[in-house]
Design an enzyme around this catalytic site. Structure first.
Site, PDB file in Angstrom:
ATOM      1  N   LYS A  22      41.075  33.376  31.018  1.00  0.00           N
ATOM      2  CA  LYS A  22      41.868  34.563  31.346  1.00  0.00           C
ATOM      3  C   LYS A  22      41.104  35.484  32.287  1.00  0.00           C
ATOM      4  CE  LYS A  22      41.999  38.237  28.588  1.00  0.00           C
ATOM      5  NZ  LYS A  22      42.004  39.607  29.150  1.00  0.00           N
ATOM      6  N   ASN A  23      39.861  35.821  31.913  1.00  0.00           N
ATOM      7  CA  ASN A  23      39.099  36.781  32.707  1.00  0.00           C
ATOM      8  C   ASN A  23      38.792  36.250  34.102  1.00  0.00           C
ATOM      9  OD1 ASN A  23      39.149  38.645  30.639  1.00  0.00           O
ATOM     10  ND2 ASN A  23      37.145  38.058  29.826  1.00  0.00           N
ATOM     11  N   ARG A  94      43.247  46.616  32.325  1.00  0.00           N
ATOM     12  CA  ARG A  94      42.120  47.110  33.100  1.00  0.00           C
ATOM     13  C   ARG A  94      41.833  46.280  34.343  1.00  0.00           C
ATOM     14  NH1 ARG A  94      38.851  50.872  32.193  1.00  0.00           N
ATOM     15  NH2 ARG A  94      37.358  49.892  33.578  1.00  0.00           N
ATOM     16  N   CYS A 118      42.709  47.679  26.455  1.00  0.00           N
ATOM     17  CA  CYS A 118      42.440  47.793  25.022  1.00  0.00           C
ATOM     18  C   CYS A 118      41.646  49.047  24.709  1.00  0.00           C
ATOM     19  CB  CYS A 118      41.646  46.580  24.521  1.00  0.00           C
ATOM     20  SG  CYS A 118      42.620  45.080  24.392  1.00  0.00           S
ATOM     21  N   ARG A 123      35.722  52.576  29.368  1.00  0.00           N
ATOM     22  CA  ARG A 123      35.105  51.686  30.355  1.00  0.00           C
ATOM     23  C   ARG A 123      35.398  52.246  31.738  1.00  0.00           C
ATOM     24  NH1 ARG A 123      37.347  45.962  28.429  1.00  0.00           N
ATOM     25  NH2 ARG A 123      39.156  47.173  27.826  1.00  0.00           N
ATOM     26  N   PRO A 124      34.565  53.149  32.229  1.00  0.00           N
ATOM     27  CA  PRO A 124      34.865  53.842  33.476  1.00  0.00           C
ATOM     28  C   PRO A 124      34.740  52.924  34.686  1.00  0.00           C
ATOM     29  CG  PRO A 124      32.667  54.410  32.727  1.00  0.00           C
ATOM     30  CD  PRO A 124      33.289  53.585  31.637  1.00  0.00           C
ATOM     31  N   ASP A 309      32.832  39.677  23.558  1.00  0.00           N
ATOM     32  CA  ASP A 309      34.179  39.212  23.257  1.00  0.00           C
ATOM     33  C   ASP A 309      34.226  38.178  22.137  1.00  0.00           C
ATOM     34  OD1 ASP A 309      35.425  40.879  25.021  1.00  0.00           O
ATOM     35  OD2 ASP A 309      35.714  39.389  26.593  1.00  0.00           O
ATOM     36  N   ILE A 331      27.622  46.698  24.189  1.00  0.00           N
ATOM     37  CA  ILE A 331      28.438  46.728  25.406  1.00  0.00           C
ATOM     38  C   ILE A 331      29.498  47.818  25.339  1.00  0.00           C
ATOM     39  CG2 ILE A 331      29.831  45.371  26.996  1.00  0.00           C
ATOM     40  CD1 ILE A 331      26.996  44.303  26.656  1.00  0.00           C
ATOM     41  N   ARG A 401      47.892  38.598  24.879  1.00  0.00           N
ATOM     42  CA  ARG A 401      47.246  38.922  26.144  1.00  0.00           C
ATOM     43  C   ARG A 401      46.140  37.920  26.478  1.00  0.00           C
ATOM     44  NH1 ARG A 401      44.290  43.611  25.941  1.00  0.00           N
ATOM     45  NH2 ARG A 401      44.001  43.265  28.164  1.00  0.00           N
TER      46      ARG A 401
END
Length: 433
Positions: A22-23, A94, A118, A123-124, A309, A331, A401
Site C-alpha cells: 500500500k505505502n 496523509r 489516522c 505528523r507534520p 506499523d 516514531i 484502508r
C-alpha cells in the site's frame, strides 16, 4: 457499517498470498504527474486508500484505470487540468501530500491542502516544505493550503540534510529532484523498501538516481521523464501481520511472495519469541508447534529497524507470551490506542507515554472491541484468533484502508472469521462516529 467477527481457537495451516505494498503504491501513483507519458503499475493492492489516490489524481486531470480486477493501474497525465489538491480528498489520507513535489517539479505550481489520516499523532509536513524550499520553491501556508511556486527556471538541485528521518519527505523530495536543474543530494534519507521501489520506478522513467536504500541519495535532474511499467513491491506490513497469525494461535502458514530482507528486524523478534521462520522460493513459512511464545522487548525505529506499523500486531502476540515484554514507540505518539481494547480481552498492559509493559496471560477472552486506526484494527483481529469465544471488531473501515479481504485470507487457512453489518445478530451497541 461493517464489523469483523472472530471465533478464537484452533491452529492455522495453508498459504496466504501477500499483496503489493500500500505505502509503495501510494507513493508510485503520484509519479505519473512527472510525465505526459503512460505509467503502469502491476501488483497493485485493492484498497480504499488506492481509490482515494485515484480520486485525487483524477481531480488534477490525470487518467487512472484499474485493469485485471484492480491489480494493474494504467495512468496517464498527458494534460493536467488543475494544480489544486482539494481538502475534501486530501483529508482522508496523509499520502495525498505526495502530489506536491511532482506538481511543483513539472509545472512549477501547486496548491495542496494540509493532510489528514489516522489519529496516531501529529505528523507534520515541515520536512517536506524544508526540502522544497531548499530547491528554490516559494511556499506559503494560507487557509489550510500549501501554496507553492517554483522559481522561473524551475526547481534547482540542492543539498538537503533532513534533521530526522522522514519517509514522506524523502519521497516528495526524491520525485521533485528528478526534474530539478542540477544535482540534489538527500542526506539522512529514509531507507525503507518503499523508497527503493520508488527510485527503481523513477529510474525506469529515465531518472538518474543513485544510493537508494542508503542514508544518502543522489539525483541528477533531467529535462523530462518518460513512461514505464513497474511492479509494486511486496507489502512488508501485510507480510508481517499475516506471519503473526500462526505465531499467535499455532499452526504453520506460508506467506507467498515474502522475503526476509523486507522484515529482517521483525523476524529477529519472532526468533527470540520462539517462532520458526524459513524462506524458500514460494515465500516465508511461519510455524509455532507447541507451547507459549516467550516475552521479548521491542523498540520501533526507521528501516531497517522494527517497523512502527507492526508494533500493534506484535503487542497482540505478546499479550499471550510467557513473561513480561516492554514495547517502546519512538516514531509516533498516540500509537498505543489499541492497548485499552486489548485489555477488554483480558490482556495486562500498562502504558506510560511512549512505553508499554505487557505481562503475558495464558489466554485472552473474546469481547466487543473498537478499532482506532489501521494497524490497531488488525491487531484486535489477531488477538481474537487467540481468544476464547467471540471477538467483534467494530470500525473496520480503518482496516479496509490497508488490508484487502483480510477475512477471506485468514478463513482460507482455517480461521473462523466473517464480516457482517453492524445491527446484525452479533452487534450489541452502536458505533460512535
Amino acid at each position: 457499517m461493517d464489523q469483523i467477527i472472530v471465533q478464537g481457537g484452533g491452529p492455522l495451516k495453508g498459504d496466504i498470498p501477500i499483496a503489493g505494498a500500500k505505502n509503495a503504491c501510494l507513493t508510485l501513483m503520484p509519479a505519473t504527474l512527472l510525465t505526459d507519458e503512460p505509467l503502469t503499475l502491476t501488483n497493485a493492492p485493492r484498497l480504499s486508500d488506492i481509490r482515494t489516490m485515484t480520486q485525487l489524481l483524477g481531480s488534477l486531470g490525470a487518467e487512472v484505470a484499474g485493469l485485471q480486477d484492480g491489480r494493474v493501474l494504467a495512468m496517464s497525465s498527458h494534460s493536467l487540468s488543475s494544480h489544486r489538491a482539494d481538502y475534501e480528498i486530501v483529508r482522508k489520507m496523509r499520502a495525498s501530500v505526495l502530489v506536491l513535489g511532482p506538481l511543483l517539479a513539472r509545472d512549477g505550481i501547486a496548491e495542496v491542502s494540509l493532510p489528514g489520516g489516522c489519529a496516531i499523532g501529529a505528523r507534520p509536513v515541515d520536512l517536506h516544505l524544508m526540502a522544497l524550499e531548499a530547491m528554490g520553491a516559494t511556499l506559503e501556508l494560507r487557509e489550510g493550503y500549501i501554496h507553492a511556486k517554483a522559481p522561473s527556471g524551475g526547481l534547482r538541485g540542492a543539498v538537503i540534510d533532513f534533521p530526522v528521518v522522514s519517509v514522506g519527505a524523502t519521497e516528495n523530495a526524491l520525485m521533485a529532484a528528478t526534474l530539478a536543474r542540477g544535482t540534489t543530494e538527500l542526506r539522512n534519507a529514509a531507507r525503507e523498501p518503499e523508497i527503493v521501489d520508488l527510485a527503481r520506478c523513477l529510474r525506469r522513467m529515465g531518472a538518474q538516481i543513485e544510493g537508494e536504500g542508503t542514508s544518502t541519495i543522489t539525483v541528477q535532474g533531467v529535462a523530462r521523464l518518460g513512461g514505464a511499467t513497474h511492479p509494486v513491491v511486496t507489502d512488508r506490513i501485510e507480510l508481517g501481520t499475516y506471519m503473526l497469525a500462526p505465531a499467535i494461535c499455532g499452526g504453520e502458514v506460508t506467506c507467498l511472495g515474502g522475503t526476509i530482507d523486507l522484515v529482517a528486524a521483525f523476524c529477529e523478534k519472532l526468533d527470540e519469541a520462539g517462532i520458526t521462520v524459513s524462506e524458500d522460493a514460494r515465500g516465508l513459512t511461519v510455524a509455532r508447534k507447541n507451547g507459549r511464545v516467550r516475552a521479548v522487548d521491542v523498540t520501533t525505529a526507521p528501516f531497517p529497524g522494527f517497523p512502527t506499523d507492526l508494533q500493534a500486531q506484535i503487542m497482540a502476540l505478546l499479550c499471550t507470551a510467557e513473561g513480561t515484554s516492554h514495547l517502546e514507540e519512538t516514531i509516533f505518539e498516540n500509537r498505543f490506542m489499541h492497548a485499552p481494547e486489548l485489555t477488554r480481552m483480558g490482556a495486562r498492559i500498562d502504558v506510560h507515554g511512549g512505553r508499554a509493559t505487557v505481562t503475558g496471560t495464558e489466554r485472552l477472552r473474546g469481547a466487543p472491541v473498537m478499532a482506532t486506526d489501521l494497524r490497531a484494527s488488525v491487531s484486535l483481529i489477531l488477538a481474537g484468533l487467540a481468544a476464547e469465544g467471540e471477538t467483534v471488531v467494530r470500525r473496520v473501515y480503518h482496516l479496509d484502508r490497508g488490508y484487502e479481504h483480510v477475512e477471506d485470507k485468514l478463513a482460507a487457512v482455517g480461521a473462523r472469521i466473517e464480516r457482517a453489518c453492524e445491527g446484525a445478530a452479533h452487534a450489541e451497541e452502536p458505533t460512535h462516529a
